[in-house]
Design a protein around this motif. Sequence first.
Motif, mmCIF file in Angstrom:
data_model
loop_
_atom_site.group_PDB
_atom_site.id
_atom_site.type_symbol
_atom_site.label_atom_id
_atom_site.label_comp_id
_atom_site.label_asym_id
_atom_site.label_seq_id
_atom_site.Cartn_x
_atom_site.Cartn_y
_atom_site.Cartn_z
ATOM 1 N N ASP A 291 -11.357 -12.650 8.558
ATOM 2 C CA ASP A 291 -9.927 -12.519 8.275
ATOM 3 C C ASP A 291 -9.670 -11.936 6.892
ATOM 4 O OD1 ASP A 291 -9.269 -13.606 10.745
ATOM 5 O OD2 ASP A 291 -9.292 -15.659 9.986
ATOM 6 N N VAL A 292 -10.712 -11.822 6.075
ATOM 7 C CA VAL A 292 -10.558 -11.284 4.729
ATOM 8 C C VAL A 292 -10.246 -9.789 4.809
ATOM 9 C CG1 VAL A 292 -11.689 -10.925 2.502
ATOM 10 C CG2 VAL A 292 -12.158 -13.003 3.819
ATOM 11 N N ALA A 293 -9.256 -9.346 4.027
ATOM 12 C CA ALA A 293 -8.874 -7.931 4.030
ATOM 13 C C ALA A 293 -10.034 -7.080 3.530
ATOM 14 C CB ALA A 293 -7.641 -7.718 3.152
ATOM 15 N N PRO A 294 -10.291 -5.944 4.164
ATOM 16 C CA PRO A 294 -11.393 -5.084 3.726
ATOM 17 C C PRO A 294 -11.104 -4.462 2.359
ATOM 18 C CG PRO A 294 -10.078 -3.964 5.396
ATOM 19 C CD PRO A 294 -9.563 -5.381 5.317
ATOM 20 N N LEU A 295 -12.164 -4.077 1.668
ATOM 21 C CA LEU A 295 -11.995 -3.401 0.384
ATOM 22 C C LEU A 295 -11.359 -2.034 0.594
ATOM 23 C CD1 LEU A 295 -12.727 -3.554 -2.710
ATOM 24 C CD2 LEU A 295 -14.740 -2.188 -2.115
ATOM 25 N N VAL A 296 -11.800 -1.333 1.646
ATOM 26 C CA VAL A 296 -11.277 -0.005 1.981
ATOM 27 C C VAL A 296 -10.818 -0.006 3.434
ATOM 28 C CG1 VAL A 296 -11.779 2.473 2.139
ATOM 29 C CG2 VAL A 296 -12.890 1.086 0.374
ATOM 30 N N ARG A 297 -9.644 0.530 3.669
ATOM 31 C CA ARG A 297 -9.150 0.719 5.048
ATOM 32 C C ARG A 297 -8.717 2.168 5.205
ATOM 33 N NH1 ARG A 297 -6.089 -3.917 7.722
ATOM 34 N NH2 ARG A 297 -8.229 -4.255 8.436
ATOM 35 N N VAL A 298 -9.283 2.825 6.197
ATOM 36 C CA VAL A 298 -8.990 4.234 6.474
ATOM 37 C C VAL A 298 -8.331 4.322 7.850
ATOM 38 C CG1 VAL A 298 -9.994 6.528 6.808
ATOM 39 C CG2 VAL A 298 -10.952 4.978 5.084
ATOM 40 N N GLU A 299 -7.192 5.019 7.910
ATOM 41 C CA GLU A 299 -6.439 5.128 9.159
ATOM 42 C C GLU A 299 -6.055 6.591 9.408
ATOM 43 O OE1 GLU A 299 -3.639 1.395 9.506
ATOM 44 O OE2 GLU A 299 -3.751 2.013 7.402
ATOM 45 N N GLY A 300 -6.559 7.135 10.498
ATOM 46 C CA GLY A 300 -6.182 8.478 10.921
ATOM 47 C C GLY A 300 -6.470 9.573 9.911
ATOM 48 N N LEU A 301 -7.550 9.438 9.155
ATOM 49 C CA LEU A 301 -7.853 10.401 8.094
ATOM 50 C C LEU A 301 -8.232 11.755 8.700
ATOM 51 C CD1 LEU A 301 -7.960 10.445 4.993
ATOM 52 C CD2 LEU A 301 -10.425 10.005 5.174
ATOM 53 N N THR A 302 -7.597 12.799 8.193
ATOM 54 C CA THR A 302 -7.743 14.139 8.780
ATOM 55 C C THR A 302 -7.875 15.180 7.672
ATOM 56 O OG1 THR A 302 -6.419 13.514 10.703
ATOM 57 C CG2 THR A 302 -6.613 15.876 10.246
ATOM 58 N N SER B 192 -5.501 16.218 4.854
ATOM 59 C CA SER B 192 -4.355 16.856 5.513
ATOM 60 C C SER B 192 -3.395 15.807 6.042
ATOM 61 C CB SER B 192 -4.832 17.748 6.666
ATOM 62 O OG SER B 192 -5.739 18.720 6.212
ATOM 63 N N ALA B 193 -3.925 14.662 6.441
ATOM 64 C CA ALA B 193 -3.101 13.574 6.979
ATOM 65 C C ALA B 193 -3.919 12.291 6.935
ATOM 66 C CB ALA B 193 -2.661 13.885 8.406
ATOM 67 N N GLY B 194 -3.242 11.173 7.170
ATOM 68 C CA GLY B 194 -3.915 9.886 7.228
ATOM 69 C C GLY B 194 -3.566 8.977 6.063
ATOM 70 N N ARG B 195 -4.252 7.859 6.007
ATOM 71 C CA ARG B 195 -3.961 6.832 4.997
ATOM 72 C C ARG B 195 -5.276 6.197 4.543
ATOM 73 N NH1 ARG B 195 0.312 3.296 3.522
ATOM 74 N NH2 ARG B 195 -0.362 1.159 3.075
ATOM 75 N N VAL B 196 -5.426 6.015 3.235
ATOM 76 C CA VAL B 196 -6.582 5.341 2.659
ATOM 77 C C VAL B 196 -6.071 4.233 1.747
ATOM 78 C CG1 VAL B 196 -8.644 5.546 1.229
ATOM 79 C CG2 VAL B 196 -7.986 7.445 2.722
ATOM 80 N N THR B 197 -6.463 2.998 2.031
ATOM 81 C CA THR B 197 -6.072 1.857 1.218
ATOM 82 C C THR B 197 -7.299 1.275 0.549
ATOM 83 O OG1 THR B 197 -4.302 1.354 2.795
ATOM 84 C CG2 THR B 197 -4.862 -0.356 1.218
ATOM 85 N N PHE B 198 -7.235 1.127 -0.774
ATOM 86 C CA PHE B 198 -8.344 0.569 -1.549
ATOM 87 C C PHE B 198 -7.811 -0.582 -2.392
ATOM 88 C CE2 PHE B 198 -10.821 0.478 -5.551
ATOM 89 C CZ PHE B 198 -12.074 0.208 -5.031
ATOM 90 N N MET B 199 -8.345 -1.766 -2.158
ATOM 91 C CA MET B 199 -7.893 -2.973 -2.866
ATOM 92 C C MET B 199 -6.379 -3.135 -2.752
ATOM 93 S SD MET B 199 -10.276 -2.662 -6.313
ATOM 94 C CE MET B 199 -9.490 -4.069 -7.090
ATOM 95 N N GLY B 200 -5.841 -2.825 -1.575
ATOM 96 C CA GLY B 200 -4.419 -2.986 -1.321
ATOM 97 C C GLY B 200 -3.547 -1.856 -1.805
#
Length: 327
Positions: free
Chosen positions: A3-14, A72-80
Amino acid sequence: MSDVAPLVRVEGLTKHFPIVKGIVFSRVSGAVKAVDGVSFDIRAGETLGFVGESGCGKTTTGRMLIRLIEPSAGRVTFMGQDVLALEGEALRRLRREMQIIFQDPFGSLNPRMTVEEIIAEPLVIHGEGDSAHRAERVRELLDVVGLATYAATRYPHEFSGGQRQRIGIARALALKPKLLICDEPVSALDVSIRAQIINLMQDLQREFGLTYLFISHDLGVVKHIADRVAVMYLGKIVEIADKRQLYAQPKHPYTQALLSAIPVPKPGRRRQRTVLKGDVPSPINPPQGCRFHTRCPHVMDACRKIEPALIAVGGQQVACHLVNPPT
């Protein structure tokens, strides 16, 4: 799943690189679809291995995470934090936490700078301490990566490939980052040196609590260092799994073919090979449906028409109609 949030979350990276024709009246005539909508997480303290054939988009993905290449598109989250939304000083501060180890240990080091200047450069750029503090930090880092302190006054050409990669690792550690993008860090080294560098990286991970994205085409190396493995083909992730699951029970036909090519380290023993026919399609015009269907030994009609989604199956994520039949 934790349940711990990941350090990096990548969504639809293009990342689509435009193809421009003409010198005077240039126009965009198409695009190279290097990375086409990849999504994955990296947990704090783990090593996520990224594997696949040359040109599949592994390095481009890694460089987009730290914005050496703009997506070109997508989302990258690092440490929130949304990495792609940051600019200026905010982005500069974040880059202290995200560093990269390059593939070529010679080309990535400035031949006109001494080792001390190379390792201290990140400290200078980010205003870390005075010259005495930086010199002490350089000595600490040389000791950490297994180099003598007298190396500080020498130049890159005076070292072997393995030693130069140690210098590159020391530079990457200078700002005490949390995430390291390791872009095939041992592929340019002799086989006898690779194990030393891999063991060093594992020791550093345990000592400093580092998180790695480890990019490689060498499945043997990835099996040794990774906790989980993501397999890429033609800009898409086709399978993600814990390394033990992946190597014991690969579900995607492409993963099965890659693993069948690993040499068996016992004389006289042979692995049953899955030989793929044909060449990798062009990323300019990838096949409709599943991108692997032109080479897949189990291709079905649905594979030619419907793109499979990356779906969790028994602890693994797989994008294949054999595992997830279309409804």
